[in-house]
Design an enzyme around this catalytic site. Structure first.
Site, PDB file in Angstrom:
ATOM      1  N   TYR A 133       1.031  -1.195  -0.054  1.00  0.00           N
ATOM      2  CA  TYR A 133       0.153   0.070   0.101  1.00  0.00           C
ATOM      3  C   TYR A 133       0.630   1.293   0.030  1.00  0.00           C
ATOM      4  CZ  TYR A 133      -4.483  -2.726   0.707  1.00  0.00           C
ATOM      5  OH  TYR A 133      -5.256  -3.493   0.669  1.00  0.00           O
ATOM      6  N   ASN A 198     -13.594  -3.871   2.780  1.00  0.00           N
ATOM      7  CA  ASN A 198     -14.048  -3.983   1.657  1.00  0.00           C
ATOM      8  C   ASN A 198     -13.560  -5.512   1.219  1.00  0.00           C
ATOM      9  OD1 ASN A 198     -11.579  -3.566   1.078  1.00  0.00           O
ATOM     10  ND2 ASN A 198     -12.054  -1.748  -0.215  1.00  0.00           N
ATOM     11  N   HIS A 201      -8.829  -7.409  -2.378  1.00  0.00           N
ATOM     12  CA  HIS A 201      -8.061  -6.613  -3.014  1.00  0.00           C
ATOM     13  C   HIS A 201      -8.080  -6.978  -4.686  1.00  0.00           C
ATOM     14  CE1 HIS A 201      -4.463  -4.367  -4.598  1.00  0.00           C
ATOM     15  NE2 HIS A 201      -4.194  -5.213  -4.857  1.00  0.00           N
ATOM     16  N   GLU A 212       2.686  -6.231  -7.485  1.00  0.00           N
ATOM     17  CA  GLU A 212       2.044  -7.264  -6.522  1.00  0.00           C
ATOM     18  C   GLU A 212       2.416  -8.649  -6.294  1.00  0.00           C
ATOM     19  OE1 GLU A 212      -1.765  -5.812  -6.682  1.00  0.00           O
ATOM     20  OE2 GLU A 212      -1.452  -3.816  -6.392  1.00  0.00           O
TER      21      GLU A 212
END
Ligand SMILES: Nc1ncnc2c1ncn2[C@@H]1O[C@H](COP(=O)(O)OP(=O)(O)OP(=O)(O)O)[C@@H](O)[C@H]1O
Length: 238
Positions: A133, A198, A201, A212
């Site tokens: 992040y 949520n 990802h 990632e």
């Protein structure tokens, strides 16, 4: 070159397997017939494993990787964007794991026709979460986000999914970052209420997917290049 490498690996594998078979035999002989059957079975398994090398598989040698047989693929672990080998990083975040939604999220990608090529369950380190992040490091919620991902109250399921347009389609399947804006039928639209929880990802671009996947995966054999028997029924063009 490949043939020579494969042949050499095959010889090494056969040597290793015959050592294993000998060791197995010396343990098994004391239990008679059953031991002999077990020896034959294990020897057969060893022969099958060695045969796999001729199809381009490499048996790894280090202790840590000694149980892993992995495809010696020319495809980078982060795939090839714009092709049927496009790959994306999808994660079920700790709230999704805690709420028992791993199987639902996997099922949606599988049913769509995408192929799972990497998966791991882990509590990420602070370093990993901070790097993942990094673009949000100046946000007021950053410290809380990193803590929520790393505090170990539940792990994260990290996955690599492969298929045409999987980066864009993966984001569409997840729904808007803020679940209040996510449409019904999307994962977040069906299961979430707030942006801080949520549940999932997904990489938002080819660059993010590369970063990632390389960050969360990378050990040999962690991303597996394999062919689904369904592929001609899912991704062929006429
Ligand atoms: N205002 C906020 N308050 C709390 N958490 C937030 C907020 N905005 C974003 N987040 C968290 O940070 C994550 C990353 O936010 P980003 O803006 O990169 O959205 P995203 O790329 O859609 O999300 P993700 O990277 O999780 O797929 C969000 O999924 C959410 O968990």
């Amino acid at each position: 070159m490949f043939i020579r490498t494969a042949a050499s690996t095959l010889r090494q594998a056969a040597r290793r397997q015959s050592t294993t078979a000998l060791a197995t035999r010396s343990i098994s002989t004391s239990s008679g017939q059953q031991g002999a059957r077990s020896t034959a079975f294990r020897f057969g398994t060893a022969a099958a494993a060695a045969a796999a090398v001729t199809f381009g598989y490499t048996l790894l040698t280090s202790k840590q990787e000694s149980l892993v047989v992995h495809a010696d693929s020319s495809v980078p672990i982060y795939g090839v964007p714009g092709t049927s080998k496009e790959r994306t990083f999808i994660a079920v975040k700790p709230d999704g794991v805690q709420r028992g939604l791993i199987s639902d999220i996997i099922a949606r990608f599988e049913r769509r026709g995408y192929k799972l090529v990497g998966m791991k369950l882990l509590v990420p380190s602070q370093a990993l979460a901070r790097e993942h992040y990094a673009d949000l490091s100046s946000k007021p919620f950053f410290a809380g986000l990193v803590d929520y991902m790393t505090n170990g109250k539940a792990p994260v399921v990290g996955m690599v999914w492969e298929g045409p347009s999987v980066i864009k389609q993966g984001r569409i399947m997840l729904g808007a970052t803020d679940p209040k804006a996510a449409g019904p039928g999307t994962i977040r639209g069906d299961y979430c209420l707030t942006i801080g929880r949520n549940i999932c990802h997904g990489s938002d671009s080819a660059e993010s997917a590369q970063k990632e996947i390389s960050l969360w995966f990378g050990g040999k054999g962690e991303v597996v290049d394999w062919t689904s028997n369904n592929e001609e029924w899912i991704i062929s063009d006429n």
